[in-house]
Design an enzyme around this catalytic site. Structure first.
Site, PDB file in Angstrom:
ATOM      1  N   GLU A 182      -2.544  -6.552  -5.506  1.00  0.00           N
ATOM      2  CA  GLU A 182      -2.216  -5.454  -6.417  1.00  0.00           C
ATOM      3  C   GLU A 182      -1.566  -5.969  -7.700  1.00  0.00           C
ATOM      4  O   GLU A 182      -0.600  -5.400  -8.189  1.00  0.00           O
ATOM      5  CB  GLU A 182      -1.301  -4.427  -5.729  1.00  0.00           C
ATOM      6  CG  GLU A 182      -1.936  -3.794  -4.505  1.00  0.00           C
ATOM      7  CD  GLU A 182      -1.189  -2.563  -3.983  1.00  0.00           C
ATOM      8  OE1 GLU A 182      -0.058  -2.313  -4.436  1.00  0.00           O
ATOM      9  OE2 GLU A 182      -1.756  -1.853  -3.140  1.00  0.00           O
ATOM     10  N   GLU A 253      -7.092  -1.015   1.536  1.00  0.00           N
ATOM     11  CA  GLU A 253      -5.947  -0.372   2.175  1.00  0.00           C
ATOM     12  C   GLU A 253      -6.147   1.126   2.168  1.00  0.00           C
ATOM     13  O   GLU A 253      -5.884   1.784   1.173  1.00  0.00           O
ATOM     14  CB  GLU A 253      -4.632  -0.680   1.431  1.00  0.00           C
ATOM     15  CG  GLU A 253      -4.150  -2.077   1.627  1.00  0.00           C
ATOM     16  CD  GLU A 253      -2.733  -2.284   1.097  1.00  0.00           C
ATOM     17  OE1 GLU A 253      -2.031  -1.282   0.834  1.00  0.00           O
ATOM     18  OE2 GLU A 253      -2.346  -3.446   0.962  1.00  0.00           O
TER      19      GLU A 253
HETATM   20  C1  LIG Z   1      -7.569   6.406   3.384  1.00  0.00           C
HETATM   21  O1  LIG Z   1      -8.008   7.344   4.264  1.00  0.00           O
HETATM   22  C2  LIG Z   1      -7.343   8.537   4.181  1.00  0.00           C
HETATM   23  C3  LIG Z   1      -7.847   9.437   5.194  1.00  0.00           C
HETATM   24  O2  LIG Z   1      -8.218   8.712   6.253  1.00  0.00           O
HETATM   25  C4  LIG Z   1      -7.552   9.163   2.881  1.00  0.00           C
HETATM   26  O3  LIG Z   1      -6.838  10.373   2.771  1.00  0.00           O
HETATM   27  C5  LIG Z   1      -7.092   8.212   1.880  1.00  0.00           C
HETATM   28  O4  LIG Z   1      -7.345   8.743   0.632  1.00  0.00           O
HETATM   29  C6  LIG Z   1      -7.778   6.902   2.042  1.00  0.00           C
HETATM   30  N1  LIG Z   1      -7.266   5.944   1.130  1.00  0.00           N
HETATM   31  C7  LIG Z   1      -7.885   5.665   0.026  1.00  0.00           C
HETATM   32  C8  LIG Z   1      -7.311   4.608  -0.816  1.00  0.00           C
HETATM   33  O5  LIG Z   1      -8.879   6.234  -0.311  1.00  0.00           O
END
Ligand SMILES: *[C@H]1O[C@H](CO)[C@@H](O)[C@H](O)[C@H]1NC(C)=O
Ligand SMILES: *[C@@H]1O[C@H](CO)[C@@H](O)[C@H](O)[C@H]1NC(C)=O
Ligand SMILES: *[C@@H]1O[C@H](CO)[C@@H](O)[C@H](O)[C@H]1NC(C)=O
Ligand SMILES: *[C@@H]1O[C@H](CO)[C@@H](O)[C@H](O)[C@H]1NC(C)=O
Ligand SMILES: *[C@@H]1O[C@H](CO)[C@@H](O)[C@H](O)[C@H]1NC(C)=O
Ligand SMILES: *[C@@H]1O[C@H](CO)[C@@H](O)[C@H](O)[C@H]1NC(C)=O
Ligand SMILES: *[C@@H]1O[C@H](CO)[C@@H](O)[C@H](O)[C@H]1NC(C)=O
Ligand SMILES: *[C@@H]1O[C@H](CO)[C@@H](O)[C@H](O)[C@H]1NC(C)=O
Ligand SMILES: *[C@@H]1O[C@H](CO)[C@@H](O)[C@H](O)[C@H]1NC(C)=O
Ligand SMILES: *[C@@H]1O[C@H](CO)[C@@H](O)[C@H](O)[C@H]1NC(C)=O
Ligand SMILES: *[C@@H]1O[C@H](CO)[C@@H](O)[C@H](O)[C@H]1NC(C)=O
Length: 720
Positions: A182, A253
């Site tokens: 990051e 992540e």
């Molecule tokens: C990771 O997954 C969750 C739901 O599982 C979602 O709400 C979240 O936005 C995701 N993270 C990213 C960086 O998209």
């Protein structure tokens, strides 16, 4: 004949073994990672080896595999591996090679995020504190001393993995590595040196010739051939995409929950929300790699957290702190993975057609292959309304904020808002009560007792070198003034908390927060005639882990004054200060078998707790194999050791907005225990009462079972 067959069989075995040991070809294109010529859609989960114990690793990885993971991801934690320059430690919880080999033995891939700056709510973001004292160093910039040590450690890790044959290019499980972490968040602070550092880091990493791709997360301009990846909660919405048409969309992540700090309530991320965003990333952004951060969070043992971070880490992940399956999160994601896997060939080899509906709140993503296979994702972004959409001559009901997955474009295999997995509830029941405790009161040093002296107030971390959370500031001054007048002692600290004593009497305690570490103590007292003695215990709760210029951060006491009705005496500059790093109990290591017997002043504890007190007791291991946790609800703030191993800092007295401790139970791994006579030691800063501590058994019903979604009927129709 039989002999010939045997010979052939033997030859076959040899050939198979050679093929096994031979490397895999890992590359990528604009769609996905490619392993031995085949594009892959991969689900990955973060499990950090030092946040659990080696005996837990096999079952954590098994539960990840059963939950539909293809890859286990871990950071590499520099500061536990190189506590002093050139001195390395890879034993016990630090046995990185053993962890990667366990992933391999279960047939999963590994993603190794070397960093070596990792943030990760880990002390100093993973950097060893000794870097702070390297002359001329500027962390994470185009700075020769930093680059030297970063390259030295990164090379050490890569060579170690190579020596064990652990890269996929050598037949091992590691298909990806990460350099930096990051960095874009801080890059501007370094100007041109930031840009050149990114180029250097990329070149250095690629030069290590691992034979597998490298990624940089949250680094939109990651230099070729390094893949830029997304981190966050909503990569399906926010990711700008790979910076080249030849790179795949990867999410390194996907937060399954949130990291937690002392003083804050738990924030939950629902299984439905995680599933929605994962599916959206795959459908809308062509995502083909999703890593859950964390899949198992575990425990921040000892003093390994960054500032104010709780000892329990991502307990709300699909596997909880103890490695128990958390439902419905684990099961819902497992069902999602199974449904997406039914589409994976169509996704990876097909082309995409977008469908629009009458309202822009609904979206349709359809993937088709020339051979006729078809998979669809129907998205309802409306957070309130159930919506019916017409798709290929059929009508589909989409619940609010949900995505339906149709692996054959006809039948809904999975909807992100419809949870089929049962809920489960974790229970804890006391199994051991500690009848008797002994106590030892920490000695409050005066100025005369200290060896290190300075005319000024020293910065906390530069003085302790992070060998302890604790630093005593002591001084003595003559009062020539009118007596019997009430005075006010004012002590300001840049972080994180402090206790003050005047003439041997306890005045009080204050602390900052994760968001504002500064704190000020103001307490009235009466001056004595002649020499007055002030002793201040400055306490840190982990070093910071984020932002630019970690090497310049300062904490500890920075201002001390005595306010009287007619004047203010500033003790900040004019006085001589004496320092003691750490506690007497820490120096004597009274938390382990050898150390505690050296103290003859242990006395039986009755019922009046004093601040700054060590407590000890012994106990036998409870029967069974369930996880165990100490209920420290009656304590206030300090650290706990079991058989000499610190299980972490505890902080009960820092209540959340809703009036509860952020963490009451503290994980005691079974592997720390022997059958009889286990030594339990606590250092309590305030005045918690140990008599109500219990050791509790932790369990969830049916840890291994889940009502699997039966998709076998779809498997047939999807390949028809
Ligand atoms: C990771 O997954 C969750 C739901 O599982 C979602 O709400 C979240 O936005 C995701 N993270 C990213 C960086 O998209
Ligand atoms: C590895 O695979 C890629 C893509 O399939 C291919 O272009 C490349 O030539 C392969 N490399 C080797 C050494 O086989
Ligand atoms: C790293 O530094 C140590 C000295 O601290 C040296 O012995 C070692 O050879 C260096 N390793 C690499 C890979 O540069
Ligand atoms: C903790 O709570 C405060 C106040 O509600 C909030 O501003 C902060 O973002 C929270 N910190 C974390 C790390 O969750
Ligand atoms: C996803 O891939 C398809 C090709 O199959 C392409 O047409 C589309 O633009 C891509 N979408 C994104 C968001 O990159
Ligand atoms: C489909 O929609 C996505 C996101 O709205 C867009 O990026 C992509 O280019 C579209 N694909 C096609 C083939 O139109
Ligand atoms: C939908 O129905 C129309 C009229 O019956 C038919 O021509 C068309 O092929 C159907 N489309 C699909 C995708 O089944
Ligand atoms: C840190 O302490 C060392 C002595 O150990 C001293 O030489 C140095 O100036 C200090 N650095 C800072 C930034 O205070
Ligand atoms: C302060 O400390 C000195 C040296 O230990 C001691 O002689 C003196 O009595 C102390 N003063 C008070 C008021 O306790
Ligand atoms: C942080 O806390 C200190 C002491 O409580 C206060 O004086 C200061 O204004 C706070 N700073 C911010 C940015 O809130
Ligand atoms: C799933 O369903 C199929 C038939 O649809 C059945 O034959 C099979 O036994 C089921 N599997 C399980 C594990 O229930």
């Amino acid at each position: 004949m039989v002999l010939l067959l045997r010979l052939l069989w033997l030859l076959f075995l040899v050939a198979a073994a050679v093929a096994e040991a031979e490397g895999r070809n890992v590359s990528y294109d604009g769609r996905a990672l490619i392993i031995d010529g085949e594009r892959k859609l991969l689900f990955s989960g973060s499990i950090h080896y030092p946040r659990s114990t080696p005996d837990m690793w096999p079952s954590l990885i098994t539960k990840g595999k059963q939950g539909g993971l293809d890859v286990i991801e871990t950071y590499v934690f520099w500061n536990i591996h190189e506590p002093q320059p050139g001195q390395y430690d890879f034993t016990g919880r630090k046995d990185l090679v053993k962890f990667i080999k366990e992933i391999q033995s279960q047939g999963l891939y590994a993603c190794l995020r070397i960093g070596p700056f990792i943030e990760s709510e880990w002390n100093y973001g993973g950097l060893p504190f000794w870097l702070h004292d390297v002359p001329g160093i500027v962390f994470r910039s185009n700075n020769e001393p930093f680059k030297y040590y970063m390259q030295n450690f990164t090379t050490k890790i890569v060579n170690m993995m190579k020596a064990e044959g652990l890269y996929a290019s050598q037949g091992g499980p590691i298909i990806l590595s990460q350099i930096e972490n990051e960095y874009q968040n801080v890059e501007r602070a370094f100007g041109r040196k930031g840009t050149s550092y990114v180029l250097w880091a990329a070149k250095m990493a690629v030069g290590l010739d691992t034979g597998v791709p490298w990624v940089m997360c949250k680094q939109d301009d990651a230099p070729d051939p390094i893949i830029n990846t997304c981190n966050g909660m909503r990569c399906g919405d926010t990711f700008v995409g790979p910076n080249s048409p030849n790179k795949p969309a990867m999410w390194t992540e996907n937060w399954t929950s949130f990291y937690e700090v002392f003083g804050n309530d738990t924030r939950l991320r629902s299984a439905e929300d995680i599933a929605f965003h994962t599916a959206l990333f795959i459908a809308r952004k062509n995502g083909t790699f999703v890593n859950y951060y964390m899949y198992h969070g575990g425990t921040n043992f000892g003093r390994t957290t960054s500032s104010f971070v709780k000892t329990s880490y991502y307990d709300e992940a699909p596997l909880d702190e103890y490695g128990l399956i958390r439902q419905p999160k684990w099961g819902h994601l497992k069902d999602l993975h199974a449904a997406v896997k039914l589409c994976s060939e169509t996704l990876l080899e097909g082309t995409q057609v977008n469908i629009s509906f009458s309202s822009p709140l609904q979206e349709g993503y359809v993937f088709r292959r020339d051979s006729g296979e078809c998979a669809a994702f129907l998205v309802n972004n409306d957070g309130r309304k159930n919506v019916a959409v017409q798709f290929y001559n059929a009508s589909f009901q989409l619940p609010p904020k949900s995505i339906s997955i149709l692996p054959d474009c006809r039948t809904v295999a999975f909807n992100t808002a419809k949870v089929n997995s049962p809920f489960n509830t974790r229970t804890r029941k006391p199994v051991t009560k500690f009848e008797s405790w002994e106590e030892f009161n920490e000695v409050i040093p005066g100025f005369e007792d200290t060896k290190e002296r300075s005319q000024t107030l020293l910065e906390h971390t530069n003085t302790t070198k992070d060998q302890s959370d604790y630093l005593w500031y002591t001084t003595s001054f003559e009062s020539d003034d009118t007596l019997d007048a009430e005075s006010v002692l004012v002590v300001n600290s840049l972080g994180h908390s402090l206790h003050a004593f005047v003439n041997g009497k306890y005045l009080g305690y204050v602390h900052g927060t994760h968001e504002n570490t500064t704190c000020t103590l103001k307490k009235s007292f009466y001056l004595e005639d002649g020499a007055n003695n002030i002793s201040i215990l400055s306490v840190m709760v982990g070093l910071p882990d984020s932002g630019a210029h970690l090497e310049r951060r300062v904490s500890g006491v920075n201002q001390v004054e005595i306010q009287e009705s007619h004047r203010i005496i500033k003790l900040t500059k004019s006085n001589s200060w004496g320092y003691q790093v750490g506690l007497l109990g820490e120096e004597l290591q009274i938390y382990d078998e050898q150390g505690y017997s050296q103290i003859s002043q242990w006395s039986n504890f009755n019922s009046t707790p004093q601040p700054l007190t060590w407590y000890k007791t012994e106990f036998d291991a409870p029967y069974g194999s369930d996880p165990l946790a100490l209920n420290l609800g009656s304590m206030r703030k300090g650290e706990v050791w079991v058989n000499g191993e610190s299980i972490g800092r505890y902080w009960i007295s820092f209540h959340t907005k809703s009036g509860y401790p952020s963490q009451t139970w503290y994980n005691v791994p079974r592997s720390f225990l022997k059958p009889r006579g286990n030594l339990l030691v606590l250092f309590e800063e305030e005045s918690g009462n140990p008599l109500d501590i219990t050791l509790d058994d932790v369990s969830v019903p049916n840890d291994h079972g889940s009502n699997d979604l039966n998709l076998s009927w779809l498997k047939r129709s999807a390949t028809d």
